[in-house]
Design a protein around this motif. Structure first.
Motif, PDB file in Angstrom:
ATOM      1  N   ARG A 379       0.912  -1.334  -0.062  1.00 41.81           N
ATOM      2  CA  ARG A 379      -0.266  -0.424   0.247  1.00 41.81           C
ATOM      3  C   ARG A 379       0.888   1.435  -0.061  1.00 41.81           C
ATOM      4  O   ARG A 379       0.512   2.337  -0.265  1.00 41.81           O
ATOM      5  N   GLU A 380       2.224   1.307   0.455  1.00 42.25           N
ATOM      6  CA  GLU A 380       2.680   2.396   0.362  1.00 42.25           C
ATOM      7  C   GLU A 380       3.732   2.583  -0.233  1.00 42.25           C
ATOM      8  O   GLU A 380       4.074   3.920  -0.878  1.00 42.25           O
ATOM      9  N   ARG A 381       3.637   1.540  -1.244  1.00 41.01           N
ATOM     10  CA  ARG A 381       3.922   1.490  -3.064  1.00 41.01           C
ATOM     11  C   ARG A 381       3.275   2.134  -3.659  1.00 41.01           C
ATOM     12  O   ARG A 381       3.992   2.428  -4.877  1.00 41.01           O
ATOM     13  N   GLY A 382       2.356   2.460  -3.304  1.00 39.21           N
ATOM     14  CA  GLY A 382       0.403   2.373  -4.121  1.00 39.21           C
ATOM     15  C   GLY A 382       0.115   1.490  -5.227  1.00 39.21           C
ATOM     16  O   GLY A 382       0.192   1.586  -6.309  1.00 39.21           O
ATOM     17  N   GLY A 383       0.791   0.255  -4.383  1.00 42.29           N
ATOM     18  CA  GLY A 383       0.303  -1.008  -4.693  1.00 42.29           C
ATOM     19  C   GLY A 383       1.073  -0.931  -5.758  1.00 42.29           C
ATOM     20  O   GLY A 383       0.857  -2.201  -6.364  1.00 42.29           O
ATOM     21  N   ARG A 384       2.389  -0.807  -6.405  1.00 40.19           N
ATOM     22  CA  ARG A 384       3.182  -1.047  -7.062  1.00 40.19           C
ATOM     23  C   ARG A 384       3.579  -2.059  -6.756  1.00 40.19           C
ATOM     24  O   ARG A 384       4.499  -2.307  -5.604  1.00 40.19           O
ATOM     25  N   THR A 385       3.926  -3.724  -7.705  1.00 40.99           N
ATOM     26  CA  THR A 385       5.343  -4.342  -7.002  1.00 40.99           C
ATOM     27  C   THR A 385       5.849  -4.698  -8.828  1.00 40.99           C
ATOM     28  O   THR A 385       5.587  -5.538  -9.414  1.00 40.99           O
ATOM     29  N   THR A 386       6.884  -3.894  -9.143  1.00 37.39           N
ATOM     30  CA  THR A 386       7.229  -4.094 -10.975  1.00 37.39           C
ATOM     31  C   THR A 386       8.335  -4.902 -10.589  1.00 37.39           C
ATOM     32  O   THR A 386       8.586  -5.923 -11.608  1.00 37.39           O
ATOM     33  N   ASP A 387       8.593  -5.394  -9.615  1.00 39.28           N
ATOM     34  CA  ASP A 387      10.179  -5.833  -9.267  1.00 39.28           C
ATOM     35  C   ASP A 387       9.778  -6.689  -8.363  1.00 39.28           C
ATOM     36  O   ASP A 387       9.139  -6.699  -7.424  1.00 39.28           O
ATOM     37  N   ASP A 388      10.130  -8.044  -8.365  1.00 41.01           N
ATOM     38  CA  ASP A 388      10.369  -9.150  -7.488  1.00 41.01           C
ATOM     39  C   ASP A 388      10.429  -8.407  -6.221  1.00 41.01           C
ATOM     40  O   ASP A 388      11.692  -8.220  -5.610  1.00 41.01           O
ATOM     41  N   ALA A 389       9.602  -8.948  -5.176  1.00 39.46           N
ATOM     42  CA  ALA A 389       9.422  -8.597  -3.947  1.00 39.46           C
ATOM     43  C   ALA A 389       9.903  -9.180  -2.521  1.00 39.46           C
ATOM     44  O   ALA A 389       8.498 -10.287  -2.041  1.00 39.46           O
ATOM     45  N   THR A 390      10.358  -9.819  -1.676  1.00 41.99           N
ATOM     46  CA  THR A 390      10.291 -10.767  -0.490  1.00 41.99           C
ATOM     47  C   THR A 390      11.326 -10.452   0.564  1.00 41.99           C
ATOM     48  O   THR A 390      11.545  -9.314   0.700  1.00 41.99           O
ATOM     49  N   LEU A 391       9.819 -11.138   1.506  1.00 43.84           N
ATOM     50  CA  LEU A 391      10.208 -10.745   3.172  1.00 43.84           C
ATOM     51  C   LEU A 391      10.194 -12.141   3.537  1.00 43.84           C
ATOM     52  O   LEU A 391       9.998 -12.845   3.313  1.00 43.84           O
ATOM     53  N   PHE A 392      11.592 -12.680   4.330  1.00 42.85           N
ATOM     54  CA  PHE A 392      11.969 -13.442   5.325  1.00 42.85           C
ATOM     55  C   PHE A 392      12.541 -13.340   6.350  1.00 42.85           C
ATOM     56  O   PHE A 392      12.828 -12.067   6.321  1.00 42.85           O
ATOM     57  N   MET A 393      11.374 -13.108   7.342  1.00 48.40           N
ATOM     58  CA  MET A 393      11.217 -13.216   8.723  1.00 48.40           C
ATOM     59  C   MET A 393      11.802 -14.651   9.828  1.00 48.40           C
ATOM     60  O   MET A 393      11.449 -15.391   9.226  1.00 48.40           O
ATOM     61  N   ILE A 394      12.352 -14.151  10.624  1.00 44.49           N
ATOM     62  CA  ILE A 394      13.107 -15.358  12.185  1.00 44.49           C
ATOM     63  C   ILE A 394      12.885 -14.560  13.094  1.00 44.49           C
ATOM     64  O   ILE A 394      12.796 -13.388  13.452  1.00 44.49           O
ATOM     65  N   GLU A 395      12.043 -14.951  13.658  1.00 39.69           N
ATOM     66  CA  GLU A 395      11.966 -14.530  15.501  1.00 39.69           C
ATOM     67  C   GLU A 395      12.565 -16.496  16.621  1.00 39.69           C
ATOM     68  O   GLU A 395      11.872 -17.274  16.256  1.00 39.69           O
TER      69      GLU A 395
END
Length: 408
Positions: A379-395
């Motif tokens: 949402r903060e990027r205005g709904g844009r994802t022109t490139d791959d975007a990956t998140l990975f979290m460890i707790e």
């Protein structure tokens, strides 16, 4: 001296679960639905639905099947099914016309497969206990049969998927894993067009092995390179021990297969889940963020080596020590390099502000929090994802899981 008699009699719950287990081995995938509906009917349940998470992690989509109740998809956010799914807990909703609608998370190990919903006239503790165990069995059946059918893939798709995304999703491990010492969760965007981004992990003994990669380029070329990189990583993980050897093996595989003009950025990690000692190799990736008490406290820097495929020198391994409750967030450059209004890049500072803002809210667990972060960033990027975007979290929590091997 007499011997104590051991009670091996079969109760109602054991008979029901035993029947399902006996049938599951030879059950064709399309027969899971009628078998589950029959099992629920044995305990007085009706209107059974199996809801599977869609690839964009926005909806819980009903699985079609004989004797299943198929309604509209339910949103992951702000629905009883979504609450059960995100929290991993049973949710009960009293019905206006009488009865209780039950929503049970389908957990295979800790990977959240979806939700089973059903209606009972009344609910007691015995019902809850039996339904909890039934949901665990249903989840295992779905995961097992998923290996040799397309039925569940088709149900989860809400739009056409590219060939590159098809490859990437087939390579991914479960999006979540939870054991007492550590939890992990991952998210990929755009879900139906992802190409070069991927992640992988494995818990071998006390060591959690992790990798996040980003192959250059787009579409099928990037997906092919990512597939080779992940394949080489898994091979090295199963043969070698050290992070620098893994890097060298992946580097050799990419350079030999694709030549000198192709590369893959990578982050390779070892985490001792007992002690919290984390080893890190960074090959051209943004530095991971260390989150403590809901706030980013530092970037986990390491000596950055050349991306995989460039024939760089053996990397230096950086060691960090986590505290109990710490989270580590890894991300690919598609998160911070996306251009927003005005043409400027999204940037690390905005990412950190988003992480901190979400940290001010009550946590719902790693999977739910990461999903919330992923959608917030979009949402903060205005709904844009022109490139791959990956998140990975460890707790990391530490301790042991020895108590789980003892039957009380």
């Amino acid at each position: 001296m007499g011997t104590e008699r051991i009670d091996r009699s079969e109760g109602f719950g054991e008979r029901l679960l035993g029947l399902l287990l006996d049938r599951a081995r030879l059950l064709p995938p399309q027969m899971i639905a009628p078998l589950i509906a029959e099992g629920v009917a044995r305990i007085g349940g009706r209107d059974v639905s199996i809801l599977l998470q869609d690839y964009a992690q926005e909806l819980l989509v009903p699985l079609p099947g004989r004797n299943l109740h198929v309604a509209q998809p339910e949103p992951v956010v702000d629905s009883p099914a979504g609450r059960a799914f995100l929290r991993g807990d049973m949710v009960e909703v009293a019905q206006a016309r009488g009865g209780v609608r039950m929503y049970l998370p389908l957990l295979d190990g800790s990977d959240q497969v979806g939700v089973m919903a059903l209606t009972l006239d009344a609910v007691g503790d015995d019902d809850r206990r039996l339904l909890h165990r039934l949901a665990s069995l249903v989840a295992d059946m779905l995961v097992t049969k998923n290996a040799y059918t397309d039925l569940f893939f088709q149900a989860r798709r809400r739009e056409p998927m590219s060939v590159s995304a098809e490859i990437q999703w087939s390579l991914l491990p479960p999006l979540t894993m939870t054991v007492p010492q550590v939890q992990v969760a991952g998210a990929l965007e755009p879900a139906y067009r992802v190409a070069g981004d991927s992640f992988d992990y494995a818990l071998n003994g006390n060591i959690l092995h992790m990798a996040v990669i980003d192959a250059m380029g787009h579409a099928l070329d990037a997906a092919t390179m990512a597939a080779v990189a992940i394949g080489a990583y898994r091979h090295a993980r199963r043969v070698f021990i050290s992070l620098d050897e893994k890097y060298a093996f992946m580097d050799d595989a990419i350079s030999k297969q694709f030549g000198p003009d192709h590369f893959v950025t990578a982050q390779l990690m070892h985490l001792n889940v007992t002690t919290g000692v984390m080893e890190l190799v960074n090959a051209g990736h943004p530095a991971p963020l260390l989150i403590r008490d809901g706030e980013v406290v530092q970037q986990l820097e390491s000596a950055t080596t050349l991306p995989v495929g460039f024939g760089g020198e053996m990397p230096r391994v950086k060691e960090h020590v986590l505290q109990q409750g710490d989270r580590v967030l890894c991300y690919t450059d598609g998160i911070i390099e996306e251009h927003v209004a005005g043409g400027e890049a999204f940037g690390e500072e905005r990412l950190i502000r988003c992480v901190n803002r979400l940290g001010e809210e009550p946590s719902e667990g790693v999977r739910a929090d990461l999903r919330r972060l992923s959608h917030t960033l979009k949402r903060e990027r205005g709904g844009r994802t022109t490139d791959d975007a990956t998140l990975f979290m460890i707790e990391w929590h530490g301790g042991t899981a020895d108590h789980l091997a003892i039957l009380d």
